[in-house]
Design an enzyme around this catalytic site. Structure first.
Site, PDB file in Angstrom:
ATOM      1  N   ARG A   1       0.868  -1.191   0.000  1.00  0.00           N
ATOM      2  CA  ARG A   1       0.000   0.000   0.000  1.00  0.00           C
ATOM      3  C   ARG A   1       0.896   1.229   0.000  1.00  0.00           C
ATOM      4  NH1 ARG A   1      -3.705  -3.103   3.488  1.00  0.00           N
ATOM      5  NH2 ARG A   1      -5.784  -2.995   2.594  1.00  0.00           N
TER       6      ARG A   1
ATOM      7  N   ARG B   1       1.172  -1.519  -5.341  1.00  0.00           N
ATOM      8  CA  ARG B   1      -0.086  -0.923  -5.778  1.00  0.00           C
ATOM      9  C   ARG B   1       0.106   0.579  -5.880  1.00  0.00           C
ATOM     10  NH1 ARG B   1      -5.475  -1.082  -2.219  1.00  0.00           N
ATOM     11  NH2 ARG B   1      -4.349   0.435  -0.963  1.00  0.00           N
TER      12      ARG B   1
ATOM     13  N   GLU C   1     -12.112  -4.562  -7.410  1.00  0.00           N
ATOM     14  CA  GLU C   1     -12.761  -4.154  -6.156  1.00  0.00           C
ATOM     15  C   GLU C   1     -14.009  -3.326  -6.406  1.00  0.00           C
ATOM     16  OE1 GLU C   1      -9.875  -1.999  -3.787  1.00  0.00           O
ATOM     17  OE2 GLU C   1      -9.049  -0.993  -5.525  1.00  0.00           O
TER      18      GLU C   1
ATOM     19  N   ARG D   1     -17.807   1.032   4.242  1.00  0.00           N
ATOM     20  CA  ARG D   1     -16.977   0.165   5.078  1.00  0.00           C
ATOM     21  C   ARG D   1     -16.534   0.841   6.366  1.00  0.00           C
ATOM     22  NH1 ARG D   1     -11.562  -0.266   1.241  1.00  0.00           N
ATOM     23  NH2 ARG D   1     -10.350  -0.703   3.099  1.00  0.00           N
TER      24      ARG D   1
ATOM     25  N   CYS E   1      -6.370  -9.647  -1.853  1.00  0.00           N
ATOM     26  CA  CYS E   1      -5.619  -8.917  -0.823  1.00  0.00           C
ATOM     27  C   CYS E   1      -6.530  -8.148   0.117  1.00  0.00           C
ATOM     28  CB  CYS E   1      -4.582  -8.006  -1.457  1.00  0.00           C
ATOM     29  SG  CYS E   1      -5.296  -6.778  -2.556  1.00  0.00           S
TER      30      CYS E   1
HETATM   31  C1  PEP Z   1      -9.479  -3.792  -0.726  1.00  0.00           C
HETATM   32  O1  PEP Z   1     -10.253  -2.909  -1.057  1.00  0.00           O
HETATM   33  O2  PEP Z   1      -9.824  -4.957  -0.458  1.00  0.00           O
HETATM   34  C2  PEP Z   1      -8.041  -3.487  -0.581  1.00  0.00           C
HETATM   35  C3  PEP Z   1      -7.165  -4.428  -0.300  1.00  0.00           C
HETATM   36  O3  PEP Z   1      -7.655  -2.190  -0.700  1.00  0.00           O
HETATM   37  P1  PEP Z   1      -7.833  -1.101   0.448  1.00  0.00           P
HETATM   38  O4  PEP Z   1      -8.261  -1.813   1.697  1.00  0.00           O
HETATM   39  O5  PEP Z   1      -6.522  -0.429   0.626  1.00  0.00           O
HETATM   40  O6  PEP Z   1      -8.893  -0.213  -0.102  1.00  0.00           O
HETATM   41 MG    MG Z   2      -9.496  -1.095  -1.914  1.00  0.00          MG
END
Ligand code: PEP
Ligand code: MG
Length: 573
Positions: free
Chosen positions: A295, A331, A430, A464, A501
């Site tokens: 990240r 990423r 995603e 989320r 991931c």
């Molecule tokens: C996800 O969205 O599952 C991811 C791994 O990216 P992030 O949590 O950094 O948005």
């Molecule tokens: Mg993500």
């Protein structure tokens, strides 16, 4: 004793006193002042106040922890008196009539960057101190009372309304036993960070702010509970559980470096989600076979200015070098949503998770994106570095991002620089649109990595970071699992490999399902790795296929979890 209920965000048990995190906003504008003399006088007054505060902190630390521990504050005072630094600030104010906040931040950041570029490891580490001192003076200039953790002197359980990823990054981990927030969801980035640091955490415990400082607490990050003023018997019980959890982890750690091969010989890769070079070293120790998600935004969040190409190159190269020939997936910048860069002035959005985030921002702002792509291409020279783009919704975005990458490669070659010759390029899946179009997208890339943290929130239209809809945003939703199944099938049909991931990859109850759906690579927070490998080794692929098949026919996340629990007794941690 009172029990507060929240959302389990990071497993483990913490026992200790409460400490309330005091949220501050250190954003400042840059403006022209009428009188440079008055502004410099204002700045000097703030520096003097900071000096007095530090002298008091130093005296307290010396009395409580001894001269050695207190020495750091003495060093901070010396930084405030550094003539070169002060001259830079004064010159900027006098020559450009700029406000003290901007002059001070610019000068201290330059100073910190200069330290970071030195060979001496000790001096490099002082860059963080310079930034810490700068934040103190900035708080005084802005009239923000104190640091969010002023007064935190003994290891404590941190209580907060919510923690941003930068708040979490800035916490002194040696003083944090666990985290409990009133807001947030299990895949907010603060929760993800807590997991990667092995810090027990509970989020969305709405009454937590009513708990006074120093109250003794027991936090259970697997159950999602916070016990307030537990009696001696309860504390003893949880101490036993804490010790038992540590024993299970120590037990599975013995085989952490063995490959993850099922009982019938099917091997998958288990790799790490990391954000910096410290994470890289720890990942190797945890048994990671590479990095499935670097990240990169955490490199940006730790700073007060954008890192330039060279700084990024050095940071990425240090990480890639740690892994030798093992794969590292970088990423590209995923800013937006709950990850904001205070120094990047972006317009406020009504729905930041649906806004100009990640690849959208990078494509709209090539001056942000290109230095990162160039740094990645250089860091990948002679190494196993792959790049992936986050938040892809459609094929055109992949084409644009790839074409920018190729332009950067051509430029670097023309400049005579070494670059990665063959670098695999992938995308995160995603967004539901990408999952649905996986067959078309597979033709554009070498691999997919499924981001279930976002895929769940977008599939179920449930933020989320919002505790009130956390149950809807669960990645165990059969709707999400069916998308995962389809993405893997579409990629495999075109000869491409698939990783995952999102936090789901390290969830003990999800591992059999993902294995059964044919996932090739599991990328997770470091503390989850040894147990995940052990779970994979305890299964056959056929058993996993059957449980996955059955899970996809269920109605809700609770039923899915109950099914796995019932069918496959997993080692507890
Ligand atoms: C996800 O969205 O599952 C991811 C791994 O990216 P992030 O949590 O950094 O948005
Ligand atoms: Mg993500």
């Amino acid at each position: 004793m009172k029990t507060l209920h929240g959302i389990a965000a990071s497993p483990g048990i913490a026992i200790g006193p409460a400490f309330r995190f005091r949220q501050v906003d250190l954003r400042y504008g840059r403006y022209t002042v009428e009188s440079a003399d008055a502004e410099w006088a204002r700045c000097q007054a703030a520096l003097e106040t900071a000096r007095k505060q530090l002298a008091a902190v130093h005296a307290k630390a010396e009395a409580e922890s001894g001269a050695e521990q207190a020495a750091i504050f003495e060093a901070h005072i010396l930084m405030l008196e550094d003539p070169d630094l002060l001259e830079m600030v004064q010159k900027d104010i006098e020559e450009h009539n700029v406000n003290a906040e901007a002059a001070l931040s610019d000068a201290t950041e330059k100073y910190a960057q200069m330290l970071e570029a030195l060979d001496d490891e000790y001096l490099r580490a002082r860059a963080a101190d310079v930034r810490d001192v700068a934040a103190r003076v900035l708080r005084i200039l802005l009239g923000v009372a104190e640091s969010p953790t002023a007064g935190l002197a003994t290891p404590s359980i941190i209580l907060a309304t919510d923690l941003t990823p930068s708040d979490t990054v800035m916490l002194d981990k040696s003083l944090v036993l666990g985290l409990c927030t009133a807001q947030g969801g299990a895949t907010s980035h603060a929760a993800i960070l807590a997991r990667s640091l092995g810090l027990p955490a509970v989020v969305g415990a709405s009454q937590v702010l009513e708990v006074p400082d120093d109250t003794i607490l027991v936090l259970d990050g697997r159950e999602g509970t916070l016990l307030v003023q537990p009696d001696a018997g309860t504390v003893a019980l949880y101490r036993e559980r804490q010790a038992a959890g540590a024993r299970v982890l120590a037990h599975v750690q013995q085989w952490a470096h063995e490959p993850a091969v099922t009982r019938d010989g099917h091997r998958v890769e288990v790799v790490a989600n990391i954000g910096n070079v410290e994470g890289a070293q720890a990942a190797l120790g945890a048994g990671a076979e590479g990095v499935g998600l670097l990240r990169t935004e955490f490199l940006y969040l730790e700073r007060t200015h954008l890192p330039d190409e060279e700084q990024q190159y050095l940071a990425y190269r240090a990480i890639v070098d740690t892994f030798g020939d093992l794969p590292v997936i970088l990423r590209t910048l995923d800013i937006g949503g709950d990850k904001k860069l205070p120094y990047l002035e972006l317009p406020d959005e009504m729905n930041p998770f649906l806004g100009l985030r990640a690849i959208r921002l990078c494509l709209a702002r090539p001056e942000l994106f290109r230095p990162q792509l160039r740094a990645a291409l250089r860091a990948g020279a002679g190494r196993n570095l792959k790049v992936m783009f986050p938040m892809v919704a459609m094929v055109a975005e992949v084409r644009s991002a790839r074409s920018m990458l190729e332009q950067c490669r051509a430029e670097l070659l023309a400049e005579g620089k070494s670059v990665a010759e063959e670098m695999q390029v992938g995308i995160m899946v995603e967004i539901p649109a990408a999952a649905v179009m996986a067959d078309r997208l597979a033709a554009q890339v070498d691999f997919f990595s499924i981001g279930t943290n976002d895929l769940s929130q977008y599939t179920c239209a449930a933020d989320r970071t919002n505790a009130q809809v956390a149950w809807l945003a669960s990645a165990f939703q059969p709707a999400v699992l069916r998308l995962v199944r389809d993405v893997i099938a579409a990629a495999h049909a075109r000869g491409k490999w698939v990783g995952l991931c999102g936090e789901l990859a390290g969830e003990p109850l999800a591992i059999p399902i993902l294995l059964g759906l044919g996932l090739d690579e599991f990328s997770m927070n470091l503390p989850a790795i040894p147990l995940a490998k052990q779970i994979i080794r305890s299964l056959t692929l056929e058993e996993a296929r059957q449980v996955a098949q059955a899970a996809l026919e269920l109605d809700d996340p609770e039923a899915v979890q109950a099914l796995v629990k019932e069918r496959m007794p997993l080692p507890a941690a």
